[in-house]
Scaffold this active site. Structure first.
Site, short mmCIF file in Angstrom:
data_model
loop_
_atom_site.label_atom_id
_atom_site.label_comp_id
_atom_site.label_asym_id
_atom_site.label_seq_id
_atom_site.Cartn_x
_atom_site.Cartn_y
_atom_site.Cartn_z
N SER A 76 12.62 10.40 -27.15
CA SER A 76 12.69 11.28 -25.99
C SER A 76 12.84 12.73 -26.43
CB SER A 76 13.87 10.88 -25.10
OG SER A 76 13.67 9.59 -24.56
N GLU A 77 12.13 13.58 -25.76
CA GLU A 77 12.11 15.01 -26.09
C GLU A 77 13.52 15.57 -26.22
OE1 GLU A 77 10.01 18.99 -24.23
OE2 GLU A 77 10.77 17.46 -22.86
N GLU A 134 13.86 15.13 -21.48
CA GLU A 134 14.89 15.95 -22.12
C GLU A 134 16.29 15.59 -21.61
OE1 GLU A 134 16.39 18.55 -24.63
OE2 GLU A 134 14.26 18.90 -24.32
N ASP A 141 22.69 7.86 -18.85
CA ASP A 141 21.34 7.83 -19.41
C ASP A 141 20.36 7.56 -18.27
OD1 ASP A 141 18.97 7.42 -20.80
OD2 ASP A 141 19.91 6.28 -22.41
N THR A 193 15.11 2.15 -33.88
CA THR A 193 16.10 2.61 -32.91
C THR A 193 17.46 2.03 -33.25
OG1 THR A 193 16.65 2.76 -30.55
CG2 THR A 193 15.70 0.67 -31.31
N CYS A 235 23.26 16.95 -32.30
CA CYS A 235 22.75 15.60 -32.13
C CYS A 235 22.06 15.18 -33.43
CB CYS A 235 21.77 15.54 -30.95
SG CYS A 235 20.29 16.58 -31.19
N THR A 277 29.62 13.56 -24.44
CA THR A 277 28.27 13.64 -23.87
C THR A 277 28.11 12.81 -22.60
OG1 THR A 277 25.93 13.31 -24.38
CG2 THR A 277 27.45 11.78 -25.42
N ARG A 296 16.93 7.86 -18.52
CA ARG A 296 15.56 7.72 -19.00
C ARG A 296 14.87 6.49 -18.40
NH1 ARG A 296 16.79 8.42 -25.31
NH2 ARG A 296 18.63 7.25 -24.62
#
Length: 205
Positions: free
Chosen positions: A52-53, A92, A126, A149, A65, A114, A128
Site C-alpha cells: 500500500s502506498e 495511503e 486499518d 508479508t 515506518c 498508530t 484498506r
C-alpha cells in the site's frame, strides 16, 4: 468495483527492468500499478507483494515506518528470483489518505500509537480494501502467490476472495529507533508477525 487495465510499459530500476502495468478504479479514479517480472502466468506460485502506498516511507525516506524498506526488499527479492509481481495500491495511511495520515502523525507526536491515532480521528485501525487485487492478478494470469508479508490479515483477505496464497514469506526489514513503537503496535494490536522482539513489547488488544 470495476478495475480496468489501462496500459503497460517497461520500467528500468536499479534492481531489474520490470513491466509496469497500470490499472484504474473507475468508481473513484484511483490509479494502481503492478510491477511484474518474468512469466507469471504459467500457473506456478509467484513471489509477490501487495504494497500500500506510503509517500512518507516510499519516497521521502521516513523512518517512522518500515514501508520504504519493505518496498525495496520486495523488489530486490523479485529481481533475484527473476520472476514475480508487486502490486502498488493507492491506499495511503492504511486507507485514510495523506492529510489524515499527517494528522495521525501529529497525534503520535503527542504520545498516541498508530492505532490510537487513527481511532481518535474516527477511522478504523486499518481501512484498506484488497478486493481490487483480484482483477489485477487475473489480468496478469497469476493463479497463486508466495506472498511477502508479515500481516496474516492480508493473507486471509486475499484467500477469502479466492486468491491462493501458497506460502507466506516473512519480510523483516527497516527496524530503527524511530519505528520501534510502530512495529510493536503492529505486532501487538494488528497481529503482524514481527518476531519475538516486537511481539513481546505490546500486549495484544
Amino acid at each position: 468495483m470495476p478495475v480496468v487495465f489501462v496500459a503497460a510499459s517497461k520500467l528500468p530500476t536499479p534492481f531489474a527492468t520490470f513491466k509496469m502495468n497500470g490499472f484504474l478504479e473507475e468508481e473513484n479514479g484511483r490509479e494502481h500499478v503492478v510491477l511484474s517480472l518474468g512469466d507469471v502466468s504459467d500457473g506456478e506460485p509467484v513471489l509477490g507483494r501487495v504494497h500500500s502506498e506510503c509517500l512518507t516511507g516510499d519516497a521521502l525516506f521516513s523512518q517512522r515506518c518500515d514501508c520504504g524498506s519493505q518496498l525495496e526488499a520486495a523488489l530486490r527479492a523479485i529481481a533475484a528470483e527473476g520472476r514475480g509481481v508487486l502490486l502498488y495500491l493507492r491506499q495511503e495511511g492504511r486507507g485514510i489518505g495523506l492529510m489524515n495520515k499527517i494528522r495521525a502523525y501529529e497525534l503520535q507526536d503527542g504520545g498516541a500509537d498508530t492505532v490510537e491515532a487513527n481511532e481518535r480521528l474516527g477511522f478504523a485501525a486499518d481501512q484498506r480494501d484488497y478486493a481490487i487485487c483480484l482483477p489485477m492478478l487475473e489480468h496478469l494470469g497469476v493463479k497463486s502467490l508466495r506472498l511477502m508479508t508479515n500481516n496474516p490479515r492480508k493473507v486471509k483477505a486475499l484467500t477469502d476472495m479466492g486468491i491462493k496464497v501458497a506460502e507466506r514469506v516473512p519480510l523483516h526489514t527497516g527496524q530503527n529507533p524511530h519505528n520501534k513503537l510502530y512495529l510493536a503496535t503492529k505486532a501487538g494490536k494488528l497481529g503482524h508477525m514481527m518476531g519475538n522482539e516486537h511481539q513481546s513489547e505490546v500486549d495484544p488488544a
